[in-house]
Scaffold this active site. Structure first.
Site, PDB file in Angstrom:
ATOM      1  CE1 TYR A 106       9.100  28.175  15.358  1.00  0.00           C
ATOM      2  CE2 TYR A 106      10.072  25.821  14.644  1.00  0.00           C
ATOM      3  CZ  TYR A 106       9.848  26.942  15.186  1.00  0.00           C
ATOM      4  OH  TYR A 106      11.366  27.245  16.037  1.00  0.00           O
ATOM      5  CD  GLU A 123       5.473  24.899   4.124  1.00  0.00           C
ATOM      6  OE1 GLU A 123       6.709  25.824   3.780  1.00  0.00           O
ATOM      7  OE2 GLU A 123       4.817  24.262   3.869  1.00  0.00           O
ATOM      8  CD  GLN A 127      16.680  10.547   9.511  1.00  0.00           C
ATOM      9  OE1 GLN A 127      16.993   9.723   9.636  1.00  0.00           O
ATOM     10  NE2 GLN A 127      16.366  10.077   8.128  1.00  0.00           N
ATOM     11  NE  ARG A 155       7.447  19.360  13.770  1.00  0.00           N
ATOM     12  CZ  ARG A 155       7.757  18.914  15.033  1.00  0.00           C
ATOM     13  NH1 ARG A 155       6.422  18.067  15.306  1.00  0.00           N
ATOM     14  NH2 ARG A 155       8.265  19.280  15.366  1.00  0.00           N
ATOM     15  NE  ARG A 163      13.091  16.045  17.248  1.00  0.00           N
ATOM     16  CZ  ARG A 163      12.241  15.561  16.898  1.00  0.00           C
ATOM     17  NH1 ARG A 163      12.848  14.005  15.904  1.00  0.00           N
ATOM     18  NH2 ARG A 163      10.378  15.260  16.849  1.00  0.00           N
ATOM     19  CG  ASP A 213       7.468  13.995  16.257  1.00  0.00           C
ATOM     20  OD1 ASP A 213       6.751  14.456  17.016  1.00  0.00           O
ATOM     21  OD2 ASP A 213       8.519  14.042  16.305  1.00  0.00           O
TER      22      ASP A 213
HETATM   23  P1  NAD Z   1      11.076  30.546  23.661  1.00  0.00           P
HETATM   24  O1  NAD Z   1       8.915  30.747  23.728  1.00  0.00           O
HETATM   25  O2  NAD Z   1      11.552  30.482  25.143  1.00  0.00           O
HETATM   26  O3  NAD Z   1      11.134  32.103  22.808  1.00  0.00           O
HETATM   27  C1  NAD Z   1      10.542  32.839  22.352  1.00  0.00           C
HETATM   28  C2  NAD Z   1      10.522  34.408  23.112  1.00  0.00           C
HETATM   29  O4  NAD Z   1       9.448  34.802  21.498  1.00  0.00           O
HETATM   30  C3  NAD Z   1       9.383  34.592  24.059  1.00  0.00           C
HETATM   31  O5  NAD Z   1       9.949  35.102  25.032  1.00  0.00           O
HETATM   32  C4  NAD Z   1       7.720  34.909  23.884  1.00  0.00           C
HETATM   33  O6  NAD Z   1       7.000  35.763  24.585  1.00  0.00           O
HETATM   34  C5  NAD Z   1       8.619  36.396  22.868  1.00  0.00           C
HETATM   35  N1  NAD Z   1       7.217  35.982  21.441  1.00  0.00           N
HETATM   36  C6  NAD Z   1       6.322  35.581  20.587  1.00  0.00           C
HETATM   37  N2  NAD Z   1       5.495  35.507  19.405  1.00  0.00           N
HETATM   38  C7  NAD Z   1       6.198  36.673  20.438  1.00  0.00           C
HETATM   39  C8  NAD Z   1       5.857  37.532  19.267  1.00  0.00           C
HETATM   40  N3  NAD Z   1       5.013  38.555  18.528  1.00  0.00           N
HETATM   41  N4  NAD Z   1       6.099  39.616  20.037  1.00  0.00           N
HETATM   42  C9  NAD Z   1       6.945  39.583  20.724  1.00  0.00           C
HETATM   43  N5  NAD Z   1       7.788  38.644  20.929  1.00  0.00           N
HETATM   44  C10 NAD Z   1       6.817  37.091  20.620  1.00  0.00           C
HETATM   45  O7  NAD Z   1      11.573  29.466  22.550  1.00  0.00           O
HETATM   46  P2  NAD Z   1      13.230  29.839  22.038  1.00  0.00           P
HETATM   47  O8  NAD Z   1      13.355  28.311  22.484  1.00  0.00           O
HETATM   48  O9  NAD Z   1      13.276  30.539  22.574  1.00  0.00           O
HETATM   49  O10 NAD Z   1      13.077  30.217  20.544  1.00  0.00           O
HETATM   50  C11 NAD Z   1      13.605  31.635  20.296  1.00  0.00           C
HETATM   51  C12 NAD Z   1      13.675  31.240  18.712  1.00  0.00           C
HETATM   52  O11 NAD Z   1      14.915  30.291  18.261  1.00  0.00           O
HETATM   53  C13 NAD Z   1      12.749  30.999  18.417  1.00  0.00           C
HETATM   54  O12 NAD Z   1      12.184  32.374  17.130  1.00  0.00           O
HETATM   55  C14 NAD Z   1      12.382  29.926  17.514  1.00  0.00           C
HETATM   56  O13 NAD Z   1      11.606  29.457  16.617  1.00  0.00           O
HETATM   57  C15 NAD Z   1      13.841  29.640  17.681  1.00  0.00           C
HETATM   58  N6  NAD Z   1      14.907  28.266  18.036  1.00  0.00           N
HETATM   59  C16 NAD Z   1      14.694  27.645  19.165  1.00  0.00           C
HETATM   60  C17 NAD Z   1      14.892  26.413  18.850  1.00  0.00           C
HETATM   61  C18 NAD Z   1      15.042  25.921  20.269  1.00  0.00           C
HETATM   62  O14 NAD Z   1      15.895  24.073  20.110  1.00  0.00           O
HETATM   63  N7  NAD Z   1      15.578  26.363  21.193  1.00  0.00           N
HETATM   64  C19 NAD Z   1      15.827  25.536  17.803  1.00  0.00           C
HETATM   65  C20 NAD Z   1      15.004  26.383  16.768  1.00  0.00           C
HETATM   66  C21 NAD Z   1      14.625  27.107  16.311  1.00  0.00           C
HETATM   67  N1  UDP Z   2       8.253  14.094  23.060  1.00  0.00           N
HETATM   68  C1  UDP Z   2       8.490  12.792  23.104  1.00  0.00           C
HETATM   69  N2  UDP Z   2       7.701  12.886  25.151  1.00  0.00           N
HETATM   70  C2  UDP Z   2       7.500  14.748  25.616  1.00  0.00           C
HETATM   71  C3  UDP Z   2       7.599  15.798  24.469  1.00  0.00           C
HETATM   72  C4  UDP Z   2       8.156  15.421  23.553  1.00  0.00           C
HETATM   73  O1  UDP Z   2       8.426  11.941  23.297  1.00  0.00           O
HETATM   74  O2  UDP Z   2       6.879  14.575  26.581  1.00  0.00           O
HETATM   75  C5  UDP Z   2       9.193  14.082  21.232  1.00  0.00           C
HETATM   76  C6  UDP Z   2       8.030  14.825  20.431  1.00  0.00           C
HETATM   77  O3  UDP Z   2       7.313  13.667  20.557  1.00  0.00           O
HETATM   78  C7  UDP Z   2       9.281  14.527  20.223  1.00  0.00           C
HETATM   79  C8  UDP Z   2      10.615  14.205  20.065  1.00  0.00           C
HETATM   80  O4  UDP Z   2      10.175  14.479  21.515  1.00  0.00           O
HETATM   81  O5  UDP Z   2       9.773  13.535  18.561  1.00  0.00           O
HETATM   82  C9  UDP Z   2      11.240  16.042  20.458  1.00  0.00           C
HETATM   83  O6  UDP Z   2      10.576  16.955  20.660  1.00  0.00           O
HETATM   84  P1  UDP Z   2      10.184  18.534  20.916  1.00  0.00           P
HETATM   85  O7  UDP Z   2       9.270  19.067  20.917  1.00  0.00           O
HETATM   86  O8  UDP Z   2      11.217  19.318  22.756  1.00  0.00           O
HETATM   87  O9  UDP Z   2      10.926  19.189  20.232  1.00  0.00           O
HETATM   88  P2  UDP Z   2      10.254  19.434  17.746  1.00  0.00           P
HETATM   89  O10 UDP Z   2       9.784  18.316  17.692  1.00  0.00           O
HETATM   90  O11 UDP Z   2      10.195  19.933  17.578  1.00  0.00           O
HETATM   91  O12 UDP Z   2      12.317  18.512  17.805  1.00  0.00           O
END
Ligand code: NAD
Ligand code: UDP
Length: 318
Positions: A147, A149, A278, A144, A213, A275
């Site tokens: 992402y 780091e 909590q 992981r 989560r 993973d």
């Molecule tokens: P997502 O994968 O749907 O969206 C990411 C977008 O970034 C995509 O449209 C992808 O094509 C674009 N992208 C990836 N690499 C690129 C690059 N090198 N240049 C240009 N575009 C690029 O994911 P998301 O859930 O919408 O996440 C958006 C942001 O929010 C991310 O930075 C993610 O780390 C952050 N984030 C999301 C969550 C969540 O729960 N959804 C939680 C924590 C942080």
């Molecule tokens: N997870 C799961 N089954 C799935 C997808 C995810 O049990 O089909 C678990 C995963 O191992 C983690 C949690 O659900 O413990 C949240 O996973 P997700 O990929 O949504 O986000 P993140 O791990 O980044 O919080």
């Protein structure tokens, strides 16, 4: 009307942000390389004069002629299957080079820039719930790390550009968010379980399902993101943004089976390395500073998300 650039604008969160900020009357410049994003997420905006799409990889510098007021930096693969494996190095590059390129753009335009950071900066947290001053428990060489780091380094770059280059920054740490425009196939738990349930496939719990989560519905998240961006200049964050309601993954699976009336059965698979066991945000700062807390509880948010995936279930490849 502001001129607002959104990287990652065709992704899940980015497309919701494009739509909201467009509806509020702004001019939107959506930048994405469509690695995990889809043009269909912004289809209702494509023919509008206040919306521009630029296909661009943020690992490369970007020049924009128009004077930009605000930048939301959301481009980055975000689901574990998208950032692990062969895209690991590209993920760190996007976090780090992408941050530098967007911070340089912000500096040139004297724009405020907001970074989509993550609860993953806390790693597998030993403090629970997590507060912003917790420094985290990240394995720097694990699967992981590209992402976690990468995002930690991006935060460091944001604060150095603020201290040394005078750039106006905001850093938000987003906790698991779900809702409309999630990709059916990106493997995150909410979309995966709903699509598995709707298509009668086995529901795949990784590990024993006791890991927790805290799930935030996307509309609540967009509210606080915009509030933070428009906050006073001295407020930089970092600030936790998420819903503190905490559920085990097994509880989530059971809820989704019950809500969809699915006949799918639960199966157990190996828990991926590192993973987090909590995760729950302490949102006191968001409550005090912005009078914000999520309004949409998991049951209501799941109902909306299930309705969305019913319309789009043909996209699920299982
Ligand atoms: P997502 O994968 O749907 O969206 C990411 C977008 O970034 C995509 O449209 C992808 O094509 C674009 N992208 C990836 N690499 C690129 C690059 N090198 N240049 C240009 N575009 C690029 O994911 P998301 O859930 O919408 O996440 C958006 C942001 O929010 C991310 O930075 C993610 O780390 C952050 N984030 C999301 C969550 C969540 O729960 N959804 C939680 C924590 C942080
Ligand atoms: N997870 C799961 N089954 C799935 C997808 C995810 O049990 O089909 C678990 C995963 O191992 C983690 C949690 O659900 O413990 C949240 O996973 P997700 O990929 O949504 O986000 P993140 O791990 O980044 O919080």
């Amino acid at each position: 009307m502001k001129i607002i650039l959104i990287t990652g604008g065709t992704g899940f969160l980015g497309s919701n942000l494009c739509t909201r900020l467009f509806d509020e009357g702004n001019h939107i410049i959506c930048v994405d390389n469509n690695y995990t994003g889809k043009m269909s997420n912004v289809k209702s905006l494509l023919d509008k004069p206040r919306f521009e799409f630029i296909e661009h990889d943020i690992c490369q510098p970007l020049n924009i002629d128009k004077k930009i007021d605000q930048i939301y930096n959301f481009a980055c693969p975000a689901s574990p299957p998208a950032y692990q494996g062969k895209h690991a190095i590209k993920t760190t590059m996007t976090s780090v080079y992408g941050a530098i390129n967007m911070l340089e753009l912000a500096k040139k335009h004297k724009a405020t820039i907001l970074q989509a950071s993550t609860s993953e900066v806390y790693g597998d947290p030993l403090m629970h719930p997590q507060k912003e001053d917790y420094r985290g428990n990240v394995n720097p060489i694990g699967i992981r790390a590209c992402y976690d780091e990468g995002k930690r380094c991006a935060e460091s770059l944001f604060f150095d550009y603020h201290r040394h280059e005078g750039v106006d920054i905001k850093v938000i740490r987003i906790f698991n968010t779900y809702g409309l425009n999630m990709d059916a196939n990106d493997g995150r738990v909410v979309s995966n379980f709903i699509c598995q349930a709707l298509s009668g496939k086995d529901i795949t719990i990784y590990g024993d399902g006791s890991q927790t989560r805290s799930f935030c519905y996307v509309d609540d998240l967009i509210d606080i993101i915009i509030k933070v961006m428009n906050s006073d200049k001295n407020f930089t964050g970092p600030i936790n943004t998420g819903n503190p309601g905490e559920f085990t993954i097994k509880e989530l699976a059971q809820k989704i089976i019950q809500k969809t009336g699915s006949k799918s059965k639960i199966i157990y698979k190996d828990l991926p390395a590192d993973d987090p066991t909590q995760r729950r945000p302490d949102i006191s700062l968001a409550k005090e500073k912005f009078n914000w807390e999520p309004k949409i509880e998991l049951d209501e948010g799941l109902d909306k998300t299930i309705a969305f995936f019913k319309e789009n279930i043909h996209e699920f490849r299982g």
